[in-house]
Each structure stands twice: as structure tokens, then as C-alpha cells.
Design an enzyme around this catalytic site. Structure first.
Site, mmCIF file in Angstrom:
data_model
loop_
_atom_site.group_PDB
_atom_site.id
_atom_site.type_symbol
_atom_site.label_atom_id
_atom_site.label_comp_id
_atom_site.label_asym_id
_atom_site.label_seq_id
_atom_site.Cartn_x
_atom_site.Cartn_y
_atom_site.Cartn_z
ATOM 1 N N ASP A 1 -13.331 -4.531 -1.732
ATOM 2 C CA ASP A 1 -13.176 -4.381 -0.284
ATOM 3 C C ASP A 1 -14.506 -4.737 0.366
ATOM 4 O OD1 ASP A 1 -10.594 -3.497 -0.685
ATOM 5 O OD2 ASP A 1 -11.152 -1.384 -0.720
ATOM 6 N N ASP B 1 0.861 -1.178 0.000
ATOM 7 C CA ASP B 1 0.000 0.000 0.000
ATOM 8 C C ASP B 1 0.898 1.229 0.000
ATOM 9 O OD1 ASP B 1 -2.268 -1.555 0.111
ATOM 10 O OD2 ASP B 1 -2.439 -1.462 2.283
#
Length: 282
Positions: free
Chosen positions: A130, A11
Site C-alpha cells: 500500500d 475487500d
């Protein structure tokens, strides 16, 4: 059986690798290009880079990242974050990425999946989902934003509920900040129908906790689609990887903090999986 893949996820925020818990409490985990080189040398099968705060102004930074990584590593890598158009996809792929990942943009404009697949092939299109557990199997979250409601109504995407599903999961966008009201299983099927070549499935409940992948969620998606599923969110032990790749039916297992902070190495994971008779690339 095809070899299962082990994929570190990086990330990226403001040019640095970060990692948090449940999408918050981020802490620094190093330089993305240096981390990529180390993972390549350590035997990772692929890499995933997600710009978690991508904006229009930052898009050039993402392109530069793709070029820098392509110059340093020899394994396939995916880049996602802030991709809104086919031209964005083209730029990142031309910069050296092997695949692109779309999340929020695919929810707002699902045609981008089919447009990307037509232009670059399904193998280059990863739809990231997600997912967060919500209520009982028949409930639909009342927390969706007005914008999300309008978009979903316009798309006429139906919320489907399998009678075998014990729990229900809702799709979130905008880095896990915005609920959509969209059922995860229904959306995964729709993404496949539109040409996605792979699903990157992240359990928001498990993200960064190291308490294990959401096996029920992973299995529900693996059973619902015929394209590879990457399990993400919750890896903490060697057993967790094995569970995701067997009970969960995943084709690949993704992890971040576990690898970033050297709690486990990729070699240790692959050695363990091989001992469990789970095929891996060596």
C-alpha cells in the site's frame, strides 16, 4: 507478450464485501462467495480477497471463506489479511486458495516471504504494498511510528532513491493506517529478492477515486522488479485499464467498486483492451 489479467478485488469486512475511498467510508457491496461466482462466470482471470480487518479471532472465518470460494469458482484466487505465519499460509492454501497475500507481516518479519516461497513456491506468495505519495524525492516521512522505526532499523532495509524518480512513495501497513518510512521501490526490490512471486501494488491516493491508476508509481515498480506487478487503486474508465497495462507496465489490473457496482463489466474491459491490441484472455 503474455496476456494481461483483469482481477476483481473483494475487500471483506465481517463476512461482507465492502468498498470505500482512500481506505475509508466503507459501504456494503454484497456476499463474497456470490460475488466470486458472478465474476467467475463474467470472465475474470483471477480474484483477490483481502480481509481488511483480520484479527486472530477472525482467522477461522478466512479459512471458511477460502473453502466456500474454492467450492464455487474455477479461476485462481488469492486471500490476504491477518496472515502472520507460514502455518497461516498453509491453512489458507490447503483450504483451497491458490495464492496468499502478505502485507504488514512481511514488513515486520520479511523472512516470512522467503519461508513461504521455500515451503509453497514463489508463485503462491504475493506481497501486497500500500503506497502513498510523500514529500519530495529525497525526503523521508517523519510520521513513522516508534515501533515501525525499530523494526525497520532492525531489518537494516535501506531507503534507495532512483535519480529518475520524480516522486517518492512510502509504504503503509495495518490497512493503510500506519506509515513505515520505507520507500516503496526499495521494498518491492527487497520482496522480490526474498522470493515473492508477484507484487500487488495499491495507490492509496487513487483507491476508490476512479480517477485513474498512479501510472508513475506503477511504472517505477514495474521497472524495478522482474516479477509480475498488479496495478490497483483508481480504475474508473476503460482507458485507465489500458494505461496501467501499457504506460504503467503492469501485468494485471485490479479493480473493485467499478465492477461491484456494475459501472463496467469485465467483458467491456477486455473488449476494449483487445481493440487496443493489448492481449487479454477471452
Amino acid at each position: 507478450m503474455l496476456a494481461k489479467r483483469i482481477i476483481p478485488c473483494l475487500d471483506v469486512k465481517d463476512g461482507r464485501v465492502v468498498k470505500g475511498i482512500n481506505f475509508v467510508e466503507l459501504r456494503d457491496a454484497g456476499d463474497p462467495v456470490e460475488q466470486a461466482k458472478l465474476y467467475d462466470e463474467a470472465g475474470a482471470d483471477e480474484l483477490v480477497f483481502l480481509d481488511i480487518t483480520a484479527t486472530h479471532e477472525a482467522r477461522n472465518t478466512v479459512m471458511e471463506l477460502a473453502r466456500a470460494v474454492a467450492d464455487q469458482v474455477f479461476i485462481p484466487f488469492t486471500i490476504g489479511g491477518g496472515i502472520r505465519t507460514v502455518d497461516d499460509m498453509r491453512g489458507i492454501l490447503r483450504a483451497g486458495a491458490d495464492k496468499i497475500s502478505v502485507n504488514s507481516a512481511a514488513i515486520r518479519h520479511p523472512e516470512i516471504i522467503s519461508q513461504g516461497a521455500e515451503a509453497f513456491g514463489s508463485q503462491a506468495i504475493v506481497v501486497a504494498i500500500d503506497a502513498r505519495r510523500v514529500g519530495d524525492p529525497l525526503s523521508v516521512s517523519g510520521n513513522r511510528s516508534a515501533v515501525a522505526s525499530e523494526q525497520l532499523e532492525a531489518q537494516k532495509l535501506t531507503i534507495n532513491h532512483s535519480p529518475s524518480t520524480i516522486h517518492r512513495w512510502e509504504v503503509y501497513v495495518a490497512g493503510g493506517r500506519t506509515p513505515t518510512g520505507l520507500d516503496v521501490v526499495a521494498w518491492a526490490k527487497e520482496a522480490e529478492r526474498r522470493g515473492a512471486g508477484e507484487i500487488l501494488l495499491t495507490s492509496m491516493d487513487g483507491d476508490g477515486t476512479q480517477e485513474g491508476y498512479d501510472i508513475e508509481l506503477t511504472r517505477a515498480i514495474a521497472d524495478a522488479v522482474n516479477i509480475p506487478v498488479i496495478a490497483s487503486g483508481g480504475a474508473g474508465t476503460l482507458q485507465h485499464f489500458a494505461q496501467a497495462l501499457t504506460e504503467g507496465g503492469a501485468d494485471a489490473a485490479l479493480a473493485a467498486s467499478l465492477f461491484h457496482y456494475k459501472q463496467l463489466t469485465i467483458a467491456e474491459v477486455k473488449d476494449y483492451l483487445a481493440q487496443q491490441n493489448i492481449p487479454v484472455r477471452r
